[in-house]
Design an enzyme around this catalytic site. Sequence first.
Site, mmCIF file in Angstrom:
data_model
loop_
_atom_site.group_PDB
_atom_site.id
_atom_site.type_symbol
_atom_site.label_atom_id
_atom_site.label_comp_id
_atom_site.label_asym_id
_atom_site.label_seq_id
_atom_site.Cartn_x
_atom_site.Cartn_y
_atom_site.Cartn_z
ATOM 1 N N LYS A 81 0.682 -6.567 -17.120
ATOM 2 C CA LYS A 81 1.252 -5.554 -16.521
ATOM 3 C C LYS A 81 2.568 -4.908 -17.151
ATOM 4 C CE LYS A 81 2.752 -3.482 -12.038
ATOM 5 N NZ LYS A 81 2.833 -3.471 -10.628
ATOM 6 N N SER A 156 1.089 0.201 -7.751
ATOM 7 C CA SER A 156 1.189 0.350 -9.055
ATOM 8 C C SER A 156 0.746 -0.189 -10.258
ATOM 9 C CB SER A 156 2.880 0.150 -8.996
ATOM 10 O OG SER A 156 3.069 -1.256 -8.828
ATOM 11 N N SER A 180 0.668 -3.569 -4.474
ATOM 12 C CA SER A 180 0.428 -3.117 -5.911
ATOM 13 C C SER A 180 -0.758 -3.946 -6.889
ATOM 14 C CB SER A 180 1.525 -2.796 -6.572
ATOM 15 O OG SER A 180 2.379 -1.605 -6.481
HETATM 16 N N1 GLN Z 1 3.307 1.270 -2.595
HETATM 17 C C1 GLN Z 1 4.278 0.734 -2.808
HETATM 18 C C2 GLN Z 1 5.648 1.231 -2.983
HETATM 19 O O1 GLN Z 1 5.508 2.102 -3.462
HETATM 20 C C3 GLN Z 1 3.977 -0.808 -2.920
HETATM 21 C C4 GLN Z 1 4.573 -1.025 -4.582
HETATM 22 C C5 GLN Z 1 4.297 -2.189 -5.312
HETATM 23 O O2 GLN Z 1 3.653 -3.244 -4.500
HETATM 24 N N2 GLN Z 1 5.003 -2.503 -6.220
HETATM 25 O O3 GLN Z 1 6.663 0.471 -2.968
#
Ligand code: GLN
Length: 497
Positions: A81, A156, A180
Amino acid sequence: MILPDLSRATVAELSAGLTARQFSSLELAEAYLARIAAAQPTLNAFVTVDPDGARAAAKAADTARAEGKSGALLGIPLAQKDLFMTEGLRTTCSSKMLANFVAPYDAHIVTALKQAGSVLLGKTAMDEFAMGSSTETSFFGVVRNPWQPDAVPGGSSGGSAAAVAAGLTPAATGSDTGGSIRQPASFCGITGIKPTYGICSRYGMVAFASSLDQAGPMARSAEDCALLLTAMAGHDGRDATSLPRPKEDYSRELATPPSAKPLEGVRIGLPDVFFGDGVDAPVVAAIEAALVELCALGATTVPVALPNLGYSVPTYYVLAPAEASSNLSRFDGVRYGHRAAQYNDLSDMYQKTRAEGFGDEVKRRILVGTYVLSHGYYDAYYLKAQKVRRLIADDFQAAFAQCDVILGPTVPTVAPLLGAQSQDPIKMYLNDIFTIGANLAGLPAMSVPCGFAPNGLPVGMQLQGPYFSEARLLNIAHRFQQATDWHKRTPKGMNHE
Ligand code: GLN
C-alpha cells in the site's frame, strides 16, 4: 516453465511451485508485471510499478534458492500500500502533497517482507492519506472493483484489494485505522486481517490516527495471510507502541490435520447490533449461511451484547480526525512534499501549500480534528470520545468472557457504485459501523469471503477475537475455507495472459 493460473494462485501454491522448480521467481515476476500492465488502464490499482526493482529482487531470490535457501515468501511477488515507505521508490499516500516524494528508508514491515525474500512489484492506490472507504479520493484517479468495474473496490486499501482480487499480485499489504483492510477485502472478495494494535510496527507507515493505525496482510486465503503476518509482525524499538512479544508463527494452528469437526469447542458470539435493520438482505443471507457452515464444522453460537458499539462511528470520527489534524501538520511545504510555487510570506506559503496539496476529504478531517481539540471544545468532544472508547473496549472484554470470537458482516452492504456515496461523507462514515470497534479497542479482526449478492458482488464476514488471538482467527477462517470455495472464485475477464 509451468506457471499456474495467476488469476487464482495463492502464495502457498506459488511457494510450492518455486520449491519444485516449476518456474523461477523471475518468470513469476515477469508474468505479474504483464498482468499489471494489462489491467492498469481499467482498474488503476497501482500508483507506481517497479519493474526493474522487481526483476532485481526476483533474480536475487532465484540465486538464493539455487544456493539452497528456502522460505515461504522467498521469491514471492507482493505489493505494498502506498503509505509504507519504500527506499528509492516513491511513497505518495495517493496525495498531491506527496506525489513526488521518494522515501529515504524502508518501513519496518517493508524491510521485514524484503528480508523474507519477497519481491516488491509496486505500490497500490488508496484513499488520500487513508481517509475514506472507496479509494475515490486518490489524487491518481479512482480504482475500480474487478468484480464490477462501475463499483468501488472499497477503501482505503482499495488498490491492494483490487490488485489481489484481479490476480495482479498474490498478496499485498494494507493499513486499517477504521476498517481499511477488512472493508475493501469484503468488497473485493479476498481475505484480510487487522492484527492486535502493536503487533506490526508503525515505523515508516505514514500516520493517519496513530492510536488506531495497524498494518496487516491482504491475500486470497487465510493461509496466505498467516504466512505474511508471520513475516511482518514482531517487536521494533523504533515504534514506541510496538509490543515487546516473542515472534509468533501465525500458521501454527493451520497444520493440524483436517477433521470432521475442526471447530469443536469454538463459541461464536453473535451481537444483535450486527444483525439489525441497516444490514442489506443479501449480506444477512450470506452471513447466516456461513454460520450454518461453521456450526457444521463444530462451532456453537451464543448471543452477546455490545451495548456501546452504536457510538463507535461518532467516537471514531472525533478521535481519528483529532489525531490526523496533529499528524498532518508536518506537511507544511518546508521539509518534504509539495510546496506552493508562489507566496508572499511564510504564513502564506503554509496556507497555499496545504490548500493546494490536500484534497477535500483530508481538509474536512483536519478541520474537524482541529475543532474538537480546540480550547472550549476539547472536553465536550475529544475527552468524551476517549471515555466512550473505553466503554466500547470494555464491552468487547465482557463479550469475550462468553465467546471465543465475534462474528457478523464486515460491512452492512456490498460494494456501492462509483460516485454513489462520495458526495455524502456522513453516509460513507456510517457504513464503517462494524469495523471501527476493533480499532477503538485495539483488537484483531479479519474479513473472510462468504458469498455473493445477486448482483454478483462479494460479501465478507468479519471475525473479531480477543487480544493476540490472530492465530486462532486465522485457523477458524482456514477451516471455513477448507470447507467452502467462496475465496476461490475469481472475477470474470481477469485472465490477462
Ligand atoms: N473509512 C474509515 C475512514 O475513512 C477508515 C479508514 C482506514 O481504516 N484507514 O476513516
